[in-house]
Design an enzyme around this catalytic site. Structure first.
Site, PDB file in Angstrom:
ATOM      1  CB  SER A  33      -0.913   0.004   1.224  1.00 21.70           C
ATOM      2  OG  SER A  33      -1.643  -1.192   1.292  1.00 21.70           O
TER       3      SER A  33
HETATM    4  N1  SAM Z   1      -0.798  -4.901   4.131  1.00 20.27           N
HETATM    5  C1  SAM Z   1      -0.072  -5.115   2.917  1.00 20.27           C
HETATM    6  C2  SAM Z   1       1.300  -4.535   2.921  1.00 20.27           C
HETATM    7  O1  SAM Z   1       1.683  -3.882   3.907  1.00 20.27           O
HETATM    8  O2  SAM Z   1       2.023  -4.770   1.947  1.00 20.27           O
HETATM    9  C3  SAM Z   1      -0.823  -4.695   1.676  1.00 20.27           C
HETATM   10  C4  SAM Z   1      -1.816  -5.682   1.357  1.00 20.27           C
HETATM   11  S1  SAM Z   1      -2.471  -5.787  -0.242  1.00 20.27           S
HETATM   12  C5  SAM Z   1      -3.175  -4.215  -0.510  1.00 20.27           C
HETATM   13  C6  SAM Z   1      -3.869  -6.829   0.186  1.00 20.27           C
HETATM   14  C7  SAM Z   1      -3.490  -8.267   0.523  1.00 20.27           C
HETATM   15  O3  SAM Z   1      -4.663  -8.914   1.000  1.00 20.27           O
HETATM   16  C8  SAM Z   1      -3.004  -9.071  -0.669  1.00 20.27           C
HETATM   17  O4  SAM Z   1      -1.748  -9.617  -0.411  1.00 20.27           O
HETATM   18  C9  SAM Z   1      -4.070 -10.164  -0.821  1.00 20.27           C
HETATM   19  O5  SAM Z   1      -3.553 -11.405  -1.265  1.00 20.27           O
HETATM   20  C10 SAM Z   1      -4.587 -10.266   0.603  1.00 20.27           C
HETATM   21  N2  SAM Z   1      -5.930 -10.857   0.740  1.00 20.27           N
HETATM   22  C11 SAM Z   1      -7.042 -10.673  -0.017  1.00 20.27           C
HETATM   23  N3  SAM Z   1      -8.069 -11.391   0.473  1.00 20.27           N
HETATM   24  C12 SAM Z   1      -7.605 -12.043   1.571  1.00 20.27           C
HETATM   25  C13 SAM Z   1      -8.186 -12.932   2.520  1.00 20.27           C
HETATM   26  N4  SAM Z   1      -9.466 -13.328   2.457  1.00 20.27           N
HETATM   27  N5  SAM Z   1      -7.404 -13.407   3.516  1.00 20.27           N
HETATM   28  C14 SAM Z   1      -6.103 -13.034   3.621  1.00 20.27           C
HETATM   29  N6  SAM Z   1      -5.483 -12.201   2.750  1.00 20.27           N
HETATM   30  C15 SAM Z   1      -6.231 -11.704   1.748  1.00 20.27           C
END
Ligand code: SAM
Length: 212
Positions: free
Chosen positions: A60
């Site tokens: 992000s």
């Molecule tokens: N917090 C992260 C960082 O600091 O880099 C950014 C995260 S990215 C915007 C969103 C993440 O949520 C992705 O890696 C995606 O695979 C994960 N994601 C989406 N749905 C999910 C779920 N149901 N459970 C766990 N992770 C999930």
């Protein structure tokens, strides 16, 4: 530009976008975003923009990470759940502010990469788990704080249930192809209070595990 100048500019960008909480700024100064961005994009790590990571996901935008962390108002004794580990950057910042952080990611490949980074960065109070984080972590509940970094249409019921009374959850809600709202949910003795904070755009919260 020297490392010191780059760091100063990074913090200046955060402040100018509204990240003013000193504890959050100190945590973001301590955690080097460059350690969480790989390959081609590594030299853009200090710019205020989201960047691609493996498995088609993103790390992000730093100012959004700062604003979400600020809204979460993490306290030193808190047990925090993050849903959507991604690069691990947000979890690393939470780990400076909290006692213990659990972070759940649906892509095994990202989980394996992130474990290595946390070890190199010496961040022992984070546990990374492969799973569908929309179910939360019933074995570790309740949580003082929950941060979701992928957008759901509504706050997932299991996460609301796993929030301690007095606890705070911050998450983006809305359709994945539209601008979403960042909301702050506070659990009270007899229900939940909802505050809408700002428009945001996040990848969707998906069901089940990823292919990689
Ligand atoms: N917090 C992260 C960082 O600091 O880099 C950014 C995260 S990215 C915007 C969103 C993440 O949520 C992705 O890696 C995606 O695979 C994960 N994601 C989406 N749905 C999910 C779920 N149901 N459970 C766990 N992770 C999930």
């Amino acid at each position: 530009m020297s490392d010191a100048e780059r760091k100063m500019q990074f913090l200046y960008q955060l402040r100018s976008k509204g990240v003013t909480d000193k504890r959050v700024l100190t945590a973001m100064e301590k955690i080097d975003r460059g350690a969480f961005v790989r390959g081609l994009f590594a030299d853009r790590a200090y710019e205020d923009m989201p960047l691609p990571i493996n498995c088609g996901q993103t790390i992000s935008q730093p100012s959004v990470v700062g604003l979400m962390t600020q809204a979460l108002n993490v306290q030193p004794r808190d047990k925090v759940l993050e849903v959507g580990t991604g690069s691990g950057y947000q979890a690393a910042i939470l780990s400076v502010l909290a006692r213990r952080v659990y972070t759940v990611e649906r892509h095994r490949r990202l989980v394996n990469e992130v474990r290595e980074v946390f070890e190199c960065q010496n961040l022992p109070n984070i546990t990374v788990i492969t799973g569908d984080g929309s179910h939360g972590l019933p074995d570790q509940a309740p949580f003082d704080r929950i941060l979701v970094t992928a957008a759901a249409e509504d706050p997932p019921g299991p996460l609301l249930a796993q929030l301690r009374v007095g606890g705070i959850m911050v998450l983006p809600v809305g359709q994945s192809d539209a601008v979403q709202s960042l909301i702050k949910v506070t659990r009270t003795d007899d229900g939940f209070d909802y505050d809408e904070l700002r428009p945001v755009r996040f990848v969707p919260l998906l069901e089940g595990l990823g292919k990689e």
